[in-house]
Design an enzyme around this catalytic site. Structure first.
Site, mmCIF file in Angstrom:
data_model
loop_
_atom_site.group_PDB
_atom_site.id
_atom_site.type_symbol
_atom_site.label_atom_id
_atom_site.label_comp_id
_atom_site.label_asym_id
_atom_site.label_seq_id
_atom_site.Cartn_x
_atom_site.Cartn_y
_atom_site.Cartn_z
ATOM 1 N N HIS A 56 0.859 -1.317 -0.010
ATOM 2 C CA HIS A 56 -0.138 0.114 0.089
ATOM 3 C C HIS A 56 0.810 1.191 0.104
ATOM 4 O O HIS A 56 0.597 2.363 -0.704
ATOM 5 C CB HIS A 56 -0.743 -0.019 1.034
ATOM 6 C CG HIS A 56 -2.113 -1.203 1.146
ATOM 7 N ND1 HIS A 56 -2.697 -1.605 2.313
ATOM 8 C CD2 HIS A 56 -2.568 -1.665 0.076
ATOM 9 C CE1 HIS A 56 -3.493 -2.531 1.952
ATOM 10 N NE2 HIS A 56 -3.568 -2.375 0.353
ATOM 11 N N ASP A 69 -4.769 -7.334 -2.023
ATOM 12 C CA ASP A 69 -6.184 -6.899 -1.639
ATOM 13 C C ASP A 69 -7.362 -7.834 -1.950
ATOM 14 O O ASP A 69 -8.139 -7.913 -0.917
ATOM 15 C CB ASP A 69 -6.472 -5.365 -1.860
ATOM 16 C CG ASP A 69 -5.403 -4.316 -1.532
ATOM 17 O OD1 ASP A 69 -4.688 -4.645 -0.843
ATOM 18 O OD2 ASP A 69 -5.643 -3.081 -1.831
ATOM 19 N N ASN A 183 6.943 -21.812 6.332
ATOM 20 C CA ASN A 183 7.397 -22.012 4.871
ATOM 21 C C ASN A 183 8.595 -21.133 4.444
ATOM 22 O O ASN A 183 8.935 -19.858 4.768
ATOM 23 C CB ASN A 183 6.353 -21.340 3.940
ATOM 24 C CG ASN A 183 6.666 -21.547 2.093
ATOM 25 O OD1 ASN A 183 6.651 -22.527 2.047
ATOM 26 N ND2 ASN A 183 6.832 -20.395 1.815
ATOM 27 N N GLU A 184 9.665 -21.944 3.858
ATOM 28 C CA GLU A 184 10.934 -21.259 3.600
ATOM 29 C C GLU A 184 11.506 -20.109 4.323
ATOM 30 O O GLU A 184 11.389 -19.080 4.101
ATOM 31 C CB GLU A 184 10.557 -20.748 2.007
ATOM 32 C CG GLU A 184 10.135 -21.695 1.133
ATOM 33 C CD GLU A 184 9.975 -21.216 -0.477
ATOM 34 O OE1 GLU A 184 10.314 -20.241 -0.497
ATOM 35 O OE2 GLU A 184 9.766 -22.079 -1.248
ATOM 36 N N GLU A 393 6.155 -28.028 -2.380
ATOM 37 C CA GLU A 393 6.006 -27.316 -3.519
ATOM 38 C C GLU A 393 6.896 -27.630 -4.556
ATOM 39 O O GLU A 393 8.011 -27.757 -4.544
ATOM 40 C CB GLU A 393 6.117 -25.804 -3.056
ATOM 41 C CG GLU A 393 5.232 -25.075 -2.441
ATOM 42 C CD GLU A 393 5.652 -23.624 -2.262
ATOM 43 O OE1 GLU A 393 6.354 -22.879 -2.995
ATOM 44 O OE2 GLU A 393 5.232 -23.085 -1.082
HETATM 45 C C1 GBH Z 1 7.812 -20.499 -3.195
HETATM 46 O O1 GBH Z 1 9.055 -19.831 -3.135
HETATM 47 C C2 GBH Z 1 6.774 -19.670 -2.337
HETATM 48 O O2 GBH Z 1 6.547 -20.542 -1.143
HETATM 49 C C3 GBH Z 1 5.533 -19.665 -2.943
HETATM 50 O O3 GBH Z 1 4.797 -18.768 -2.108
HETATM 51 C C4 GBH Z 1 5.694 -19.010 -4.233
HETATM 52 O O4 GBH Z 1 4.652 -18.836 -4.860
HETATM 53 C C5 GBH Z 1 6.174 -20.000 -4.987
HETATM 54 O O5 GBH Z 1 7.334 -20.713 -4.544
HETATM 55 C C6 GBH Z 1 6.964 -19.722 -6.572
HETATM 56 O O6 GBH Z 1 7.629 -18.651 -6.456
HETATM 57 O O7 GBH Z 1 16.529 -14.897 -7.983
HETATM 58 O O8 GBH Z 1 18.310 -16.166 -6.343
HETATM 59 O O9 GBH Z 1 16.574 -14.642 -5.561
HETATM 60 C C7 GBH Z 1 9.749 -20.006 -4.216
HETATM 61 C C8 GBH Z 1 11.144 -20.269 -4.011
HETATM 62 C C9 GBH Z 1 13.156 -19.397 -3.509
HETATM 63 C C10 GBH Z 1 12.217 -19.125 -5.801
HETATM 64 C C11 GBH Z 1 13.891 -18.109 -3.909
HETATM 65 C C12 GBH Z 1 12.771 -17.854 -5.871
HETATM 66 C C13 GBH Z 1 14.997 -16.932 -5.288
HETATM 67 C C14 GBH Z 1 15.892 -16.948 -6.179
HETATM 68 N N1 GBH Z 1 11.940 -19.277 -4.354
HETATM 69 N N2 GBH Z 1 14.060 -17.856 -5.065
HETATM 70 S S1 GBH Z 1 16.896 -15.568 -6.527
#
Ligand code: GBH
Length: 491
Positions: A56, A69, A183-184, A393
């Site tokens: 925002h 949103d 998550n991650e 995933e």
């Molecule tokens: C996941 O992260 C997420 O959990 C999800 O929310 C998301 O929508 C989905 O994947 C698709 O992206 O260019 O070196 O910074 C994805 C895993 C890890 C992918 C970090 C991108 C960054 C690479 N991500 N990565 S870099």
């Protein structure tokens, strides 16, 4: 090799797909997360979260100023979503809880009943359709009030998270048997507080990302212990965590490049998995960061230390391991590295890039490297003594959300085949696989321009109409036959 390549041009690439059946109890699922699909950002008492605030106040953060949103409007369309999940015939649906929808100010003293009811309804609807809810407690949407208190780099967050997690177990634990705390974490911490490419968009690489991870690991472990002591006996569920990594392919067979691959795996996967499955941070992280910190004039390492009690407390706190895997990159050591560069990538002293030979998805980081998943799974098995793994995933993005999504079909078939190879050839204990995503949704900084869905969503229609892509039929068929080719042999 050339022969196989020619066969692969005749998509689908049957010649190379694993022909063994998946076990009868293998779980096939699909996934979303709250901020990416729910919308209703300020409805029925929901509090503001860090993505609401960031997008925002700084719409340029995302392509086209897109935000969550409304997005897929799943808050209002959850019954329709469950019907899609049902139509897919999957075993499980992975979704996340929006912390600020349940606790508008982040703390447990003020519970938003409407938010609680939303998740109860969703879970009831899933159960009524025989779909196992797979629940992520935190998928990046921190209540803004908690960020104002310092966010993940402040150790106060640990108990705030544990209070919230306990409440989730109390509220939903009778019906939810699979929990994921986070998550991650690498993207929560490195992108959120290091690179600044995810909310809250803070750039304090090599400092706040390490503090964030330190607190997050403690929060994870504490939540696991709470479940173990207060809920496991009655609710009989499992609590895990989701860790993501590319496969880091050595760019040559030289020992330097092999070592670079190992180092990069430790700096990405090991950062979180090593404390949980072995105890403490990986040696190479501790050594590199200390050496570099001292050379930079710090009195101690920028990587915080766990006490021996904390190391013991965190060790063993995952009933299963969720793995998000999409892509791979080549690695080599950084030569003549800049000793003054700060940040986890600089600290690793490894450089990574994408091969020109690899097919790309719409996401700039996504390359189609199905063999990488088998290599990563094998590495995880060997490192962490054969944990129970679910792929939480895996998926493919395009720009247009085409219904004729042959590239996604090819991707899913090939990655699943590589997962099956890992089970078959390497004995990796994989009990499930989850496609990201159920439907096109808000892909963080890429907004609505990178589409991962099995179902197309029309974001121009107030109805947010969902339409099945071709991949839906293919995934249904895989699930029905438990097989990737026309005729499978029993496993
Ligand atoms: C996941 O992260 C997420 O959990 C999800 O929310 C998301 O929508 C989905 O994947 C698709 O992206 O260019 O070196 O910074 C994805 C895993 C890890 C992918 C970090 C991108 C960054 C690479 N991500 N990565 S870099």
């Amino acid at each position: 090799m050339e022969y196989l390549y020619i066969l692969c041009l005749l998509a689908p690439c049957y010649a190379t797909l694993n022909n063994k059946k998946f076990p009868d109890d293998f779980m096939f699922g699909t996934a979303t997360s709250s901020y990416q699909v729910e919308g209703a950002w300020n409805e029925d008492g929901k509090g503001e979260n860090i993505w609401d605030r960031l997008l925002h106040t700084n719409p340029n953060f995302t392509v086209n100023g897109d935000n969550g949103d409304i997005t897929c409007n799943s808050y209002h369309k959850y019954k329709e979503d469950v019907a899609l999940v049902k139509e897919l015939n999957v075993t499980h649906y992975r979704f996340s809880l929006a912390w600020a929808r349940i606790l508008p100010n982040g703390h447990v003293d003020q519970i938003n009943e409407a938010g609680v009811q939303y998740y109860k309804n969703l879970i009831t609807e899933l159960r009524a359709n025989n779909i196992e809810p797979f629940v992520t407690i935190y998928h990046w949407d921190l209540p803004q009030t908690l960020q104002d208190e310092g966010g993940w780099p402040n150790s106060n967050i640990v108990d705030a998270f544990v209070d919230y997690a306990r409440l989730c177990f109390q509220l939903f634990g009778d019906e939810v048997k699979y929990w994921m705390t986070f998550n991650e974490p690498k993207n929560t911490c490195w992108q959120g507080y290091g690179a600044g490419t995810k909310a809250p968009g803070i750039k304090a690489a090599g400092i706040e990302d390490y503090l964030c991870s330190h607190n997050l690991l403690k929060a994870h472990a504490k939540a696991w212990h709470v479940y173990d002591e207060e809920f496991r006996a009655t609710q009989k569920g499992q609590v895990g965590i989701v860790i993501d990594s590319n496969w880091w392919e050595p760019s040559t067979n030289s020992s330097d490049d092999l070592e670079a691959s190992e180092t990069k795996l430790q700096f990405t996967f090991g950062w979180y998995a090593h404390p949980i499955f072995i105890g403490d941070y990986p040696k190479v992280m501790k050594n590199n960061i200390r050496r570099r910190s001292l050379a930079q004039g710090y009195t101690k390492s920028r990587l915080p230390e766990f006490t021996p009690e904390e190391i013991e407390f965190i060790k063993g706190t995952a009933d299963f391991l969720g793995v998000n895997m999409y892509s791979s990159a080549l690695v080599t050591p950084v030569e003549n590295h800049d000793v003054n560069a700060i940040g986890y990538e600089a600290d690793s002293e490894v450089r990574d890039w994408l091969s020109e030979n690899w097919k790309r998805g719409a996401s700039p980081w996504l390359v189609v490297t199905p063999w990488g998943v088998q290599k990563l799974l094998r590495w995880i098995k060997e490192q962490y003594d054969n944990p129970r793994i679910i792929i939480t995933e895996n998926g493919y993005s395009d720009y247009d959300g085409t219904l004729d999504d042959v590239d996604r079909i090819d991707y899913i078939q090939q990655y699943l085949s590589s997962v099956r190879d890992a089970m078959d050839e390497d004995g990796v204990d994989v009990f499930g696989y989850t496609v990201w995503s159920l439907m096109d949704n808000l892909e963080w900084v890429y907004g609505f321009t990178n589409k991962f869905g099995l179902y197309n969503v029309d974001f121009n229609s107030p109805n947010r109409t969902r339409t099945a892509k071709k991949s839906v039929g293919v995934y249904q068929n895989i699930i029905r036959t438990r097989c990737l080719v026309d005729d499978c042999i029993d496993s």
